[in-house]
Structure formats: C-alpha cells, structure tokens
Design an enzyme around this catalytic site. Structure first.
Site, PDB file in Angstrom:
ATOM      1  N   SER A  41       0.870  -1.180   0.000  1.00  0.00           N
ATOM      2  CA  SER A  41       0.000   0.000   0.000  1.00  0.00           C
ATOM      3  C   SER A  41       0.902   1.223   0.000  1.00  0.00           C
ATOM      4  CB  SER A  41      -0.889  -0.003   1.238  1.00  0.00           C
ATOM      5  OG  SER A  41      -0.104   0.020   2.409  1.00  0.00           O
ATOM      6  N   HIS A 163      -2.971  -6.120   2.973  1.00  0.00           N
ATOM      7  CA  HIS A 163      -2.013  -7.123   3.456  1.00  0.00           C
ATOM      8  C   HIS A 163      -2.682  -8.419   3.888  1.00  0.00           C
ATOM      9  CE1 HIS A 163       1.331  -4.064   4.669  1.00  0.00           C
ATOM     10  NE2 HIS A 163       0.935  -3.939   3.427  1.00  0.00           N
ATOM     11  N   GLN A 171      -5.006  -2.068   8.201  1.00  0.00           N
ATOM     12  CA  GLN A 171      -3.888  -2.905   7.762  1.00  0.00           C
ATOM     13  C   GLN A 171      -3.123  -3.612   8.879  1.00  0.00           C
ATOM     14  OE1 GLN A 171      -1.778  -1.500   4.064  1.00  0.00           O
ATOM     15  NE2 GLN A 171      -0.124  -1.277   5.519  1.00  0.00           N
ATOM     16  N   GLU A 172      -2.808  -2.886   9.947  1.00  0.00           N
ATOM     17  CA  GLU A 172      -1.941  -3.485  10.967  1.00  0.00           C
ATOM     18  C   GLU A 172      -2.441  -3.200  12.379  1.00  0.00           C
ATOM     19  OE1 GLU A 172       2.371  -3.204   8.706  1.00  0.00           O
ATOM     20  OE2 GLU A 172       1.930  -1.709  10.209  1.00  0.00           O
ATOM     21  N   GLU A 215       2.656  -9.835   6.445  1.00  0.00           N
ATOM     22  CA  GLU A 215       3.672  -9.377   7.388  1.00  0.00           C
ATOM     23  C   GLU A 215       3.784 -10.257   8.628  1.00  0.00           C
ATOM     24  OE1 GLU A 215       2.693  -5.252   8.011  1.00  0.00           O
ATOM     25  OE2 GLU A 215       3.791  -4.663   6.217  1.00  0.00           O
ATOM     26  N   ASP A 253      -2.040   0.718  12.399  1.00  0.00           N
ATOM     27  CA  ASP A 253      -1.796   1.389  11.110  1.00  0.00           C
ATOM     28  C   ASP A 253      -3.015   1.130  10.250  1.00  0.00           C
ATOM     29  OD1 ASP A 253      -1.043   2.396   8.697  1.00  0.00           O
ATOM     30  OD2 ASP A 253       0.524   0.910   8.299  1.00  0.00           O
ATOM     31  N   GLU A 298      -1.401   5.301  13.034  1.00  0.00           N
ATOM     32  CA  GLU A 298      -0.694   5.648  11.798  1.00  0.00           C
ATOM     33  C   GLU A 298      -1.696   5.723  10.653  1.00  0.00           C
ATOM     34  OE1 GLU A 298       2.491   2.874  11.027  1.00  0.00           O
ATOM     35  OE2 GLU A 298       2.308   3.139   8.864  1.00  0.00           O
ATOM     36  N   ASP A 325       2.690   7.986   7.546  1.00  0.00           N
ATOM     37  CA  ASP A 325       3.414   7.077   6.651  1.00  0.00           C
ATOM     38  C   ASP A 325       3.200   7.564   5.215  1.00  0.00           C
ATOM     39  OD1 ASP A 325       4.395   4.984   5.144  1.00  0.00           O
ATOM     40  OD2 ASP A 325       2.946   3.501   5.810  1.00  0.00           O
ATOM     41  N   LYS A 350      10.736   4.578   6.028  1.00  0.00           N
ATOM     42  CA  LYS A 350      10.905   3.449   5.104  1.00  0.00           C
ATOM     43  C   LYS A 350      11.955   3.837   4.068  1.00  0.00           C
ATOM     44  CE  LYS A 350       6.137   1.665   5.268  1.00  0.00           C
ATOM     45  NZ  LYS A 350       4.784   1.846   4.686  1.00  0.00           N
ATOM     46  N   HIS A 378       9.566  -1.795   8.308  1.00  0.00           N
ATOM     47  CA  HIS A 378       9.600  -2.754   7.205  1.00  0.00           C
ATOM     48  C   HIS A 378       8.592  -2.345   6.136  1.00  0.00           C
ATOM     49  CE1 HIS A 378       5.907  -5.184   8.788  1.00  0.00           C
ATOM     50  NE2 HIS A 378       5.751  -3.892   8.955  1.00  0.00           N
ATOM     51  N   ARG A 379       8.500  -3.159   5.066  1.00  0.00           N
ATOM     52  CA  ARG A 379       7.460  -2.963   4.050  1.00  0.00           C
ATOM     53  C   ARG A 379       6.646  -4.244   3.918  1.00  0.00           C
ATOM     54  NH1 ARG A 379       7.296   1.954   0.720  1.00  0.00           N
ATOM     55  NH2 ARG A 379       5.176   1.276   1.112  1.00  0.00           N
ATOM     56  N   LYS A 401       9.074  -1.005  13.725  1.00  0.00           N
ATOM     57  CA  LYS A 401       7.864  -1.735  13.320  1.00  0.00           C
ATOM     58  C   LYS A 401       8.308  -2.755  12.281  1.00  0.00           C
ATOM     59  CE  LYS A 401       4.500  -0.288  10.333  1.00  0.00           C
ATOM     60  NZ  LYS A 401       3.294   0.380   9.793  1.00  0.00           N
TER      61      LYS A 401
HETATM   62  P1  PGA Z   1       3.423  -1.245   2.866  1.00  0.00           P
HETATM   63  O1  PGA Z   1       2.802  -1.267   4.316  1.00  0.00           O
HETATM   64  O2  PGA Z   1       4.850  -1.549   2.968  1.00  0.00           O
HETATM   65  O3  PGA Z   1       2.647  -2.263   2.140  1.00  0.00           O
HETATM   66  O4  PGA Z   1       3.191   0.122   2.320  1.00  0.00           O
HETATM   67  C1  PGA Z   1       3.500  -1.182   5.498  1.00  0.00           C
HETATM   68  C2  PGA Z   1       3.018  -0.002   6.303  1.00  0.00           C
HETATM   69  O5  PGA Z   1       2.159   0.739   5.824  1.00  0.00           O
HETATM   70  O6  PGA Z   1       3.510   0.243   7.358  1.00  0.00           O
HETATM   71 ZN    ZN Z   2       1.625   2.399   7.076  1.00  0.00          ZN
END
Ligand code: PGA
Ligand code: ZN
Length: 424
Positions: A41, A163, A171-172, A215, A253, A298, A325, A350, A378-379, A401
C-alpha cells in the site's frame, strides 16, 4: 573508498514478487549486498519503483530494467570513483538521476547501491553496520551523542486491508511492550512472541482461522468487525499473562488511503457498512480511542486530507502518537510541511520511500529536531536483509515496526536487534 565493481540481480521478495539485489565490490576486495523491500500500500509521493511492465514476465512486475540501470548507467558512473562517505555516494546518485522522484534510474536501483555501499564500508572499516550509520547520522557529535539504546517495538498481531485479504478495513494491529517496563530487548521479543501464541489460541477458541498475511500476523476472514480485532488482541495479551495498559499498549496502522474514496471524498469502511465524511470519521475514531488502550495511530486519514490531520493532532496529539506514513513518505519536504502545519507528531521511516540511506537519515534528523517520534519500518514485501535493524540503532530512531513473529523476513530484523543487544 574506491568502488571496483557492481552487479545486480532479480530476486524474489517475501510475496514472491521480484525485487532487486545489488552487490558492490570495493577496491580492497570487500564485497557486500543490499536487497530492496517493496510496499503493497504505497504512498503516492514515494520515489519510483522501477518495474518492467513486461506482462510476459511476473505479470509485469519484473525488475530487469532496474538491474540493467545498476549494471550500465550507475556502474559506468561510479566504478573507479572514490567516495569517502555515505553522503558522498548518495548525493552523487541523486544528481546522476536528476529527477525529484528518482524516475530516471529508479528508486529501487539507487537504494540497492546505497545499501550495498553502506554494508561494504562497514565491513571494510571493521565496524558494526549500526556504528557506521551512527557516524553518518551524528557526524562530529558521534562520540558525545551516540549510545546503543534498544527501541520500543510495535509487534504485529493481526492484519487486514491489502495485506490481509481485507479481513478488516485496517492494515496493521500491533501491541507495544512499553519501553520502561521492558528494558531488555530479548524480553520485548519474548512478550511479542508469547502474546502472538496466545492470540493464536484465542482465535482457535473462536473457531477462526489462524493463517497469516503478508507481514507475519493473523488475518482471519471470519472476523466480524474492525474492532473485534482489538478484543482478540487484548484477550491474547491477558492470556499470555501481561497487563493491558500498564505493560502493553496498542498501535494501529489503518493505511486509510486504501479505503478513502477519492471521487466522493469519503471514508468507506466496508466492514462497518459505513461511508463517512472526514468529520464523521474523526468522531468514530475518537470513540475507539476512548474505548481501547490505543497509544499510537498511523495513517488513520487519507494522505492528502491535511486539514483533518491537523484536527486529529489538535484533539489527540498530546496523549497519542500520530504517525504519518503515506502522508510523509520519508520525505524531508513533506515532513517539514507537516511540522509547520502540526499535522502529525511522528514519522514512519521506510528506506525505499525515499531511495537512499542519506535522505532517510535526513528525514529522521528533521523529525527528531522538533521532538517527533521516528519509527523505523519494514514494508509489505520484504527480504531477509536486516539493514533496517542496524539503521534503527545507528540513528537512535527509538522505535521500530518489523511485523509479526511468524515469517523469516520479519524475524531477521528482530533477531538482528537481539544480536546487537548481546554485543555480538
Ligand atoms: P506497505 O505497508 O509496505 O505495504 O506500504 C507497510 C506499512 O504501511 O507500514
Ligand atoms: Zn503504514
């Protein structure tokens, strides 16, 4: 140090999608590699990730063009040249590319060289990689300012969004063992792994599946709402014998740009059956923040919804960490804008959003200069390269993270941190 050779190849990332790995050779014979991560993403203002778009290979995701950029244009320009510092090489690569978003040579091609050079220089000068980064970050103040300090880590337990097969809209979902309660990093890892195992059991008890997403965390399709994930996680924390709030807090996140509808300007929460304006969405979030022990959030907003970001900070910035992010994309200019506007109070870091180690360092410096948090991340698509663990220590970013404790490419980073803690 003089560079004597450069070669690159296409490898696979943790999702089975190609990425680039480059090997550099220095004049003293030192060889080292760097493998580039890749987002799922991605933020719109990230540098260009060069892909082949040749549909006959990997559905267009091949990186042979990026490999070729390293082995022709970059190689011709840097082999035989001397670079004393990381900044010397990185600034040269930025100039060689000449575009704002690294679209000529590719952010992935450039980063692979930047990473390989860092590692080769550390080996050649016989120092740990984090120490090499610390010298690049602190410069003349290295002796007085740098010390090894283990980060506070967000450990991923549940995944959704892109993800995790859209099990949830977000997402997280992460737990954060509080730094003051877990001074030893090996205890942070243990708490994360124990809570992960207990969450596994909590899922099975509910009859939910316990397979993992990109992840390394659970993405049960049976889950009934976005907030049920909080309940499951909190159950996991308690089952593992840790104290919610006192020892363990939550981090989230949302990757909201993925469920924001650019046409209508609304947030489309499919799992809640809700379509909300920015204002309504902010109110909804406020309810959750009152209900659950969430400490860090996030991208709970679209990456260009600046006004609402400012309101978010105004309402919650004094008690919560508000991380940008996709909003900031590790980009000094965007971080500067957000600092001026008061639109976040922490940056997600990142390396491949910006494309060189030096620019990543500048982004962290800028955030830290105003007391912001910096979370080394990370990604979605990773490799076993553990460079970001050293970068977190070297820059004293303070937070990391690195995903869930269930996939090797995530554990490579956690295990590197515990190795640094032991002083190996
Ligand atoms: P991405 O997601 O690496 O797929 O963008 C990780 C995050 O958003 O932290
Ligand atoms: Zn993110």
């Amino acid at each position: 140090m003089n560079i004597s050779n450069l070669r690159a190849r296409e490898i696979l990332d943790s999702r089975g999608i190609p990425t680039i790995e480059t090997e550099i050779t220095l004049e003293d014979g030192t060889k080292a590699k760097g493998a580039v991560p890749s987002g799922a993403s991605t933020g719109t203002t990230e540098v260009l990730e060069m892909r082949d778009d040749d549909k006959a290979r990997y559905f267009g995701d091949g990186v042979l063009n990026a490999v070729s950029k390293v082995e022709t244009e970059i190689k011709t320009a840097i082999v035989g040249m001397n670079y004393d510092t990381q900044a010397d090489l990185d600034n040269f690569l930025i100039l060689l590319d000449g575009t704002l978003n690294k679209s000529k040579l590719g952010g992935n091609s450039i980063l692979s060289v930047s990473m390989a050079f860092a590692r080769a220089m550390a080996i050649s000068t016989k120092q740990p990689l984090y120490q090499y980064f610390a010298k690049a970050y602190f410069g003349d103040e290295y002796e007085s300012k740098f010390k090894i300090e283990m980060p506070q880590s967000m450990v991923l337990l549940m995944e959704g969004g892109k993800h995790g097969n859209w099990a949830t809209d977000f997402q997280e979902y992460m737990v954060v063992p509080k730094k003051e309660r877990f001074p030893k990093y090996s205890d942070v890892v243990r708490a994360g792994a124990e809570i992960f195992k207990a969450t596994h059991d909590a899922l099975l008890k509910r009859g939910y599946s316990a397979t993992v997403g990109f992840e390394g965390a659970f993405a049960p399709h049976e889950i009934r709402s976005n907030t049920e994930a909080f309940e499951i996680m909190l159950e996991g924390v308690e089952l593992a014998g840790y104290k919610v709030g006192e020892e363990i807090v939550l981090a989230l996140d949302m990757a909201a740009s993925e469920f924001y509808d650019r046409e209508t300007g609304k947030y489309n929460l499919k799992r809640e059956g809700l379509i909300l304006s920015s204002e309504e969405w902010l109110e909804k979030q406020a309810d959750w923040f009152r209900q659950y022990p969430i400490w860090s959030i996030e991208d709970t907003l679209f990456e260009e919804d600046w006004d609402t970001w400012v309101r978010l900070v105004d309402q919650f910035g004094s008690t919560m960490q508000i991380v940008g992010d996709d909003l900031l994309t590790t980009n000094v200019e965007r971080i500067r804008k957000a600092i001026t506007a008061d639109a976040a109070n922490a940056v997600l870091v990142k390396i491949n959003q910006i494309g060189t180690i030096t620019e990543t360092i500048e982004a962290i410096k800028m955030a830290k200069s105003v007391g912001w948090g910096a979370v080394m991340s990370h990604r979605g698509g990773e490799t076993n390269d553990d460079l970001i663990a050293d970068l977190a220590i070297g820059t004293m970013s303070g937070q990391t993270k690195f995903g869930g404790p269930d996939r090797g490419e995530r554990l490579a980073k956690y295990n590197r941190l515990t190795e640094i803690e032991l002083g190996w």
